[in-house]
Design an enzyme around this catalytic site. Structure first.
Site, PDB file in Angstrom:
ATOM      1  N   TYR A 122      40.490  36.406  26.957  1.00 60.34           N
ATOM      2  CA  TYR A 122      40.564  35.352  25.942  1.00 60.34           C
ATOM      3  C   TYR A 122      40.177  35.818  24.543  1.00 60.34           C
ATOM      4  O   TYR A 122      39.993  35.005  23.648  1.00 60.34           O
ATOM      5  CB  TYR A 122      39.674  34.165  26.349  1.00 60.34           C
ATOM      6  CG  TYR A 122      40.266  33.320  27.458  1.00 60.34           C
ATOM      7  CD1 TYR A 122      41.171  33.846  28.363  1.00 60.34           C
ATOM      8  CD2 TYR A 122      39.904  31.996  27.603  1.00 60.34           C
ATOM      9  CE1 TYR A 122      41.696  33.083  29.379  1.00 60.34           C
ATOM     10  CE2 TYR A 122      40.433  31.224  28.626  1.00 60.34           C
ATOM     11  CZ  TYR A 122      41.328  31.776  29.505  1.00 60.34           C
ATOM     12  OH  TYR A 122      41.849  31.008  30.518  1.00 60.34           O
ATOM     13  N   LYS A 174      37.662  40.695  40.451  1.00 63.37           N
ATOM     14  CA  LYS A 174      38.905  41.240  41.002  1.00 63.37           C
ATOM     15  C   LYS A 174      38.882  42.762  40.830  1.00 63.37           C
ATOM     16  O   LYS A 174      39.849  43.383  40.356  1.00 63.37           O
ATOM     17  CB  LYS A 174      40.117  40.605  40.295  1.00 63.37           C
ATOM     18  CG  LYS A 174      41.459  40.919  40.919  1.00 63.37           C
ATOM     19  CD  LYS A 174      41.740  40.182  42.202  1.00 63.37           C
ATOM     20  CE  LYS A 174      43.041  40.602  42.823  1.00 63.37           C
ATOM     21  NZ  LYS A 174      43.281  40.015  44.152  1.00 63.37           N
ATOM     22  N   ASP A 208      40.599  35.565  44.563  1.00 62.81           N
ATOM     23  CA  ASP A 208      41.579  34.826  45.384  1.00 62.81           C
ATOM     24  C   ASP A 208      40.913  34.257  46.633  1.00 62.81           C
ATOM     25  O   ASP A 208      41.152  33.097  47.007  1.00 62.81           O
ATOM     26  CB  ASP A 208      42.802  35.695  45.727  1.00 62.81           C
ATOM     27  CG  ASP A 208      42.459  37.153  45.978  1.00 62.81           C
ATOM     28  OD1 ASP A 208      41.445  37.636  45.457  1.00 62.81           O
ATOM     29  OD2 ASP A 208      43.205  37.817  46.715  1.00 62.81           O
TER      30      ASP A 208
END
Ligand code: NAD
Length: 337
Positions: A122, A174, A208
């Site tokens: 971001y 991740k 996930d």
């Protein structure tokens, strides 16, 4: 001495839910000197600026603000409100607690999500890549993760856990795919976690799998810490588990300054009708009271609010009732005792 707090009622339903919240805090006897300021469209109307200098100056002085939802004006030349606030006050931690009030699909959710607010994907470093005649043949967005940024957010999560009597911090990442950026976040997280060994449990989840575990068995999670993009997505998922945005408070925390807010927007479809649920801003105000050291009133107001909702006699429409904002606010005040 009353504690000075900047109050930004905001746009749309903002002024009505801000009035409701101030009425409840006043009725509880909270010793606060409100400094009312404008931002969003109200800022444009008064100062031709959605985030006027007067408002920033007030927050610089008080270092604490309670903010209603703001409408970001569309068009050139206006500063983005959230970016301006985040940058000016280096609000690096976005904190979103979610707790079951009325048991529905789940009975015992009590999760606080701590999202890194200033780094990751971001940061706005993006560009197109021209190939041949096509100026937008490819696009590249850069994710920056720093050791310092990772360390302070993970440490914030552990300190939050200690201060709030929580037991466990789950770090979500991740790193199996994004070995550098997410790998650095995970490594730094493990290092910080070692300092809290024996006091706060630590576990790791891949994003996930985390998204799935949250809808299968959310009760197992306590404090969750993650990077900016994953935090953005998980925080909405988590608020959905406990009844949606009408009950979702949030805080943006920096080293010296904190801004507390309702997570929802200005709800233009119901503005001016006295039907908005002031719950998210009331809960944000309770977080603010804890921040300024008034835990007793935070607990009293939260208890009155939750028991009004559990009792189910006076509820706003989004929670299945027929009461207006004012009547709901009166019901909470009546329960303050
Ligand atoms: P929204 O959150 O305003 O509304 C989504 C839906 O939820 C609407 O149907 C609305 O009526 C309902 N809702 C929201 N809050 C409610 C409440 N307290 N009580 C009852 N119902 C409620 O989202 P949106 O429509 O996507 O956005 C509207 C405006 O708000 C936009 O201008 C957007 O930029 C702004 N916004 C501001 C913030 C902020 O300042 N923190 C956050 C999100 C959106």
């Amino acid at each position: 001495m009353p504690t000075p707090v900047t109050l930004i009622p905001g746009d749309g339903i903002g002024p009505s839910i801000a009035d409701a919240t101030v009425r409840i805090l006043d009725a509880a006897g909270c010793d606060i000197a409100w400094d009312r300021q404008v931002a969003g469209m109200a800022g444009v109307a008064r100062w031709n600026d959605p985030i006027p200098d007067a408002t920033l100056d007030s927050i610089k002085q008080t270092r604490v603000a309670l903010k209603g939802p703001l409408e970001t004006p569309v068009g050139e030349g206006f500063r983005s409100i959230n970016v301006a606030l985040r940058k000016t006050f280096d609000l690096y931690a976005n904190v979103r607690p979610a707790r079951t009030i009325v048991p529905g699909r789940f009975e015992n959710i009590d999760i606080t999500l701590v999202r890194e607010n200033t780094e990751g994907l971001y940061i706005g470093v993006e560009h197109y890549v021209r190939i041949g005649d096509d100026p937008r043949a490819a696009a590249e967005s850069v994710a920056i993760i720093t050791r310092q940024g990772s360390e302070r957010i993970v440490r914030y999560a552990f300190e939050y856990a200690l201060a709030h009597g929580r037991k466990k911090v789950t770090l979500v990442h991740k790193a199996n795919i994004l070995k550098y950026s997410q790998g650095l976040f995970l490594d730094v997280g493990r290092m910080v976690a070692r300092e809290y060994e024996g006091r706060i449990l630590f576990e790791e989840r891949i994003i996930d799998a985390m998204a799935m575990h949250l809808v299968m068995r959310p009760e197992q999670f306590d404090v969750v810490v993650t990077t900016n993009l994953f935090g953005d997505i998980l925080s909405d998922e988590i608020s959905g588990l406990v009844g949606g945005l009408g009950l979702a408070p949030g805080a943006n925390i920096g080293r010296n300054t904190a801004i507390f807010e309702a997570v929802h927007g200005t709800a233009p479809d119901i503005a001016g009708k006295n039907i908005a649920n002031p719950g998210a801003l009331i809960l944000a105000a309770c977080m603010m009271l804890e921040h300024i050291g008034d835990r007793d009133n935070a607990t009293r107001i939260r208890d009155a609010f939750e028991s009004t909702i559990r009792e189910g006699r006076v509820l706003t429409r989004d929670l299945g009732g027929t009461a207006g904002t004012d009547a709901f606010t009166d019901a909470v005040i009546a329960k303050l005792g």
